[in-house]
Design a protein around this motif. Structure first.
Motif, PDB file in Angstrom:
ATOM      1  N   ARG A   1     -38.866  93.781  12.583  1.00  0.00           N
ATOM      2  CA  ARG A   1     -38.563  92.787  13.852  1.00  0.00           C
ATOM      3  C   ARG A   1     -39.584  91.525  13.436  1.00  0.00           C
ATOM      4  NH1 ARG A   1     -39.861  92.601  19.751  1.00  0.00           N
ATOM      5  NH2 ARG A   1     -41.482  92.421  19.217  1.00  0.00           N
ATOM      6  N   LEU A   2     -38.407  90.884  13.068  1.00  0.00           N
ATOM      7  CA  LEU A   2     -38.718  88.481  13.083  1.00  0.00           C
ATOM      8  C   LEU A   2     -38.633  88.256  13.981  1.00  0.00           C
ATOM      9  CD1 LEU A   2     -40.621  86.542  11.538  1.00  0.00           C
ATOM     10  CD2 LEU A   2     -37.992  86.432  10.103  1.00  0.00           C
ATOM     11  N   THR A   3     -40.428  87.242  14.231  1.00  0.00           N
ATOM     12  CA  THR A   3     -39.762  86.404  15.482  1.00  0.00           C
ATOM     13  C   THR A   3     -40.605  85.338  15.630  1.00  0.00           C
ATOM     14  OG1 THR A   3     -40.011  88.871  17.244  1.00  0.00           O
ATOM     15  CG2 THR A   3     -40.545  86.016  18.249  1.00  0.00           C
ATOM     16  N   MET A   4     -39.701  84.100  15.876  1.00  0.00           N
ATOM     17  CA  MET A   4     -40.330  83.088  15.534  1.00  0.00           C
ATOM     18  C   MET A   4     -39.762  81.718  16.763  1.00  0.00           C
ATOM     19  SD  MET A   4     -40.890  83.204  12.251  1.00  0.00           S
ATOM     20  CE  MET A   4     -41.254  81.282  12.598  1.00  0.00           C
ATOM     21  N   PHE A   5     -41.272  81.050  17.060  1.00  0.00           N
ATOM     22  CA  PHE A   5     -40.763  80.457  17.842  1.00  0.00           C
ATOM     23  C   PHE A   5     -41.191  79.099  17.152  1.00  0.00           C
ATOM     24  CE2 PHE A   5     -43.484  77.187  20.555  1.00  0.00           C
ATOM     25  CZ  PHE A   5     -42.262  76.601  21.569  1.00  0.00           C
ATOM     26  N   CYS A   6     -40.468  77.837  17.486  1.00  0.00           N
ATOM     27  CA  CYS A   6     -40.498  76.415  16.767  1.00  0.00           C
ATOM     28  C   CYS A   6     -40.356  75.542  17.605  1.00  0.00           C
ATOM     29  CB  CYS A   6     -38.767  76.764  16.119  1.00  0.00           C
ATOM     30  SG  CYS A   6     -38.626  76.977  14.572  1.00  0.00           S
ATOM     31  N   ASP A   7     -41.408  74.770  18.259  1.00  0.00           N
ATOM     32  CA  ASP A   7     -41.239  73.853  19.452  1.00  0.00           C
ATOM     33  C   ASP A   7     -40.339  72.378  18.938  1.00  0.00           C
ATOM     34  OD1 ASP A   7     -42.062  72.235  18.015  1.00  0.00           O
ATOM     35  OD2 ASP A   7     -44.356  71.977  19.343  1.00  0.00           O
ATOM     36  N   SER A   8     -40.014  71.408  20.039  1.00  0.00           N
ATOM     37  CA  SER A   8     -39.525  70.660  19.886  1.00  0.00           C
ATOM     38  C   SER A   8     -39.531  69.601  19.178  1.00  0.00           C
ATOM     39  CB  SER A   8     -38.426  70.273  20.938  1.00  0.00           C
ATOM     40  OG  SER A   8     -39.075  70.271  21.941  1.00  0.00           O
ATOM     41  N   THR A   9     -41.037  69.781  18.378  1.00  0.00           N
ATOM     42  CA  THR A   9     -41.475  68.695  17.815  1.00  0.00           C
ATOM     43  C   THR A   9     -40.633  67.518  16.513  1.00  0.00           C
ATOM     44  OG1 THR A   9     -43.648  69.195  18.270  1.00  0.00           O
ATOM     45  CG2 THR A   9     -43.188  67.057  16.760  1.00  0.00           C
ATOM     46  N   GLU A  10     -40.473  67.288  16.127  1.00  0.00           N
ATOM     47  CA  GLU A  10     -39.646  66.666  15.744  1.00  0.00           C
ATOM     48  C   GLU A  10     -39.804  67.706  13.568  1.00  0.00           C
ATOM     49  OE1 GLU A  10     -38.563  62.575  12.933  1.00  0.00           O
ATOM     50  OE2 GLU A  10     -39.654  62.322  14.360  1.00  0.00           O
ATOM     51  N   ASP A  11     -38.709  67.698  13.295  1.00  0.00           N
ATOM     52  CA  ASP A  11     -38.201  68.800  12.488  1.00  0.00           C
ATOM     53  C   ASP A  11     -39.323  69.560  12.305  1.00  0.00           C
ATOM     54  OD1 ASP A  11     -36.352  66.071  10.748  1.00  0.00           O
ATOM     55  OD2 ASP A  11     -38.703  65.322  10.699  1.00  0.00           O
ATOM     56  N   THR A  12     -39.771  70.474  13.299  1.00  0.00           N
ATOM     57  CA  THR A  12     -40.807  71.412  13.423  1.00  0.00           C
ATOM     58  C   THR A  12     -40.383  72.999  12.306  1.00  0.00           C
ATOM     59  OG1 THR A  12     -41.066  71.122  15.663  1.00  0.00           O
ATOM     60  CG2 THR A  12     -42.003  72.890  14.100  1.00  0.00           C
ATOM     61  N   CYS A  13     -38.920  73.112  12.027  1.00  0.00           N
ATOM     62  CA  CYS A  13     -38.746  74.192  11.621  1.00  0.00           C
ATOM     63  C   CYS A  13     -37.355  73.676  10.716  1.00  0.00           C
ATOM     64  CB  CYS A  13     -38.312  75.498  13.056  1.00  0.00           C
ATOM     65  SG  CYS A  13     -39.517  75.867  13.171  1.00  0.00           S
ATOM     66  N   ASP A  14     -37.066  72.479  10.314  1.00  0.00           N
ATOM     67  CA  ASP A  14     -36.211  71.677   9.709  1.00  0.00           C
ATOM     68  C   ASP A  14     -36.073  72.618   8.417  1.00  0.00           C
ATOM     69  OD1 ASP A  14     -35.640  69.932  11.591  1.00  0.00           O
ATOM     70  OD2 ASP A  14     -35.177  68.889  10.536  1.00  0.00           O
ATOM     71  N   ASP A  15     -34.660  73.148   8.389  1.00  0.00           N
ATOM     72  CA  ASP A  15     -34.154  73.743   6.961  1.00  0.00           C
ATOM     73  C   ASP A  15     -35.377  75.096   6.690  1.00  0.00           C
ATOM     74  OD1 ASP A  15     -32.205  72.224   6.132  1.00  0.00           O
ATOM     75  OD2 ASP A  15     -34.016  70.927   5.521  1.00  0.00           O
ATOM     76  N   ALA A  16     -35.734  75.948   7.723  1.00  0.00           N
ATOM     77  CA  ALA A  16     -36.820  77.050   7.718  1.00  0.00           C
ATOM     78  C   ALA A  16     -35.490  78.653   7.636  1.00  0.00           C
ATOM     79  CB  ALA A  16     -37.798  77.376   8.559  1.00  0.00           C
ATOM     80  N   VAL A  17     -36.078  79.306   6.667  1.00  0.00           N
ATOM     81  CA  VAL A  17     -35.492  80.448   6.351  1.00  0.00           C
ATOM     82  C   VAL A  17     -36.145  81.559   7.099  1.00  0.00           C
ATOM     83  CG1 VAL A  17     -34.375  82.071   4.438  1.00  0.00           C
ATOM     84  CG2 VAL A  17     -34.641  79.218   4.564  1.00  0.00           C
ATOM     85  N   PHE A  18     -35.083  81.833   8.030  1.00  0.00           N
ATOM     86  CA  PHE A  18     -36.042  83.338   8.396  1.00  0.00           C
ATOM     87  C   PHE A  18     -35.375  84.614   7.719  1.00  0.00           C
ATOM     88  CE2 PHE A  18     -36.131  80.194  12.069  1.00  0.00           C
ATOM     89  CZ  PHE A  18     -37.297  79.643  11.666  1.00  0.00           C
ATOM     90  N   ASP A  19     -35.232  85.173   7.330  1.00  0.00           N
ATOM     91  CA  ASP A  19     -35.037  86.517   6.661  1.00  0.00           C
ATOM     92  C   ASP A  19     -35.050  88.197   7.311  1.00  0.00           C
ATOM     93  OD1 ASP A  19     -34.022  87.710   4.035  1.00  0.00           O
ATOM     94  OD2 ASP A  19     -34.810  87.726   3.478  1.00  0.00           O
ATOM     95  N   PRO A  20     -33.867  88.780   7.362  1.00  0.00           N
ATOM     96  CA  PRO A  20     -33.220  88.235   7.330  1.00  0.00           C
ATOM     97  C   PRO A  20     -31.973  87.706   7.823  1.00  0.00           C
ATOM     98  CG  PRO A  20     -32.793  90.858   8.527  1.00  0.00           C
ATOM     99  CD  PRO A  20     -34.405  90.062   7.633  1.00  0.00           C
ATOM    100  N   TYR A  21     -33.181  87.573   9.458  1.00  0.00           N
ATOM    101  CA  TYR A  21     -33.010  86.622  10.654  1.00  0.00           C
ATOM    102  C   TYR A  21     -33.778  87.397  11.200  1.00  0.00           C
ATOM    103  CZ  TYR A  21     -31.308  91.551  12.955  1.00  0.00           C
ATOM    104  OH  TYR A  21     -31.653  92.133  13.337  1.00  0.00           O
TER     105      TYR A  21
END
Length: 295
Positions: A229-249
């Motif tokens: 399992r892959l779990t991600m948290f990205c806060d709402s700061t500018e561009d925090t996870c822009d264009d990040a890839v989570f594979d497979p999701y």
């Protein structure tokens, strides 16, 4: 006349003269010679030996999941942790770190890189299959601390372990590559502007978790957990996870997760349950007026 021999009278038998009995001396009775008392045989008092201490039972591995740049000092002098520190600018630049734990009394491995570019450049953190299976934590504190061609490789061990990487500071882990084999769990914490920009995180068979906070903290990064399992948290700061890839999701949260590559979070949404089939509704028959009979 013929002379005759004189007649001799036979002797008159005399009764034997009784002899007085020879007195037999009475035995002298000697009083018994008292034997000296036999002293009692002393029974040795058992000597109480102190119990032989058994070798210590190895404790459970320590929890290094909460080590950060703010609190690592609490762990540096803790018994049972193998600690490697590089404090100061360029202190461990271009260095190779072997993280193998061979001592049975060691319950965890901690690496501290604290200082500008303290473990930057061409740096390898490696734990081989010869190591005891213990948790690993690496903290990269301040600007460029672990930036560059920096890589972590943890071999497949007998028991899955937790590997935690904490990056705090501008570009503290930019471009770094963190990889664990087997079923190990990989957690990455990226706090600060471009803290983990363009970094790579991979736990192909295990579980992975990412925490990204700060402008472009995880921009263009890639996180992989193919079987776990892959779990991600990205806060709402500018561009925090822009264009990040989570594979497979990933199972995503935080306002900045929506800026990841399309599809990185969508597949993590729960699958709706199919509707429960309902029995068909049967309409009651429409009453018909009676047919008049001919007279």
């Amino acid at each position: 006349p013929t002379p005759q021999p004189p007649t001799v009278a036979p002797p008159t038998p005399q009764p034997p003269t009784p002899q007085p009995p020879t007195p037999v001396p009475a035995p002298t009775l000697q009083p018994p010679t008292p034997s000296p008392p036999t002293p009692p045989v002393p029974v040795p008092t058992p000597t109480l030996q102190p119990p032989t201490p058994s070798p210590p039972t190895p404790n459970n591995p320590v929890d290094l999941s909460s080590v950060t740049c703010a609190n690592y000092g609490q762990y540096v002098n803790q018994a049972g942790i193998q600690v490697t520190t590089r404090i100061g600018k360029d202190a461990g630049k271009d260095e190779t770190f072997l993280l193998d734990v061979l001592d049975d009394n060691t319950l965890g491995a901690l690496v501290v890189c604290d200082g500008e570019a303290s473990c930057s450049g061409n740096v390898d953190f490696t734990m081989t299959a010869a190591s005891k299976a213990v948790p690993v934590a690496i903290v990269c504190c301040k600007k460029d601390a672990c930036k560059g061609n920096v890589g972590l490789t943890v071999a497949d061990l007998a028991t899955p372990i937790d590997v935690n990487v904490h990056c705090s500071g501008e570009s503290s882990c930019e471009d770094a590559v963190w990889t664990v084999a087997g079923d190990h769990k990989l957690d990455g914490y990226c706090v600060g502007e471009t803290a983990c920009k363009a970094s790579r995180w991979s736990a192909p068979q295990g579980e992975a978790n990412g925490y990204c906070s700060g402008e472009s903290a995880c921009e263009d990064s890639r996180w992989t957990a193919t079987e776990g399992r892959l779990t991600m948290f990205c806060d709402s700061t500018e561009d925090t996870c822009d264009d990040a890839v989570f594979d497979p999701y990933a199972l995503c949260s935080g306002g900045g997760a929506s800026n990841a590559r399309p599809g990185s979070c969508d597949a993590g949404a729960p699958t709706p349950s199919p509707p429960t089939p309902q029995p068909p509704t049967v309409a009651p028959p429409t009453p018909q007026p009676p047919t008049p009979q001919p007279p």
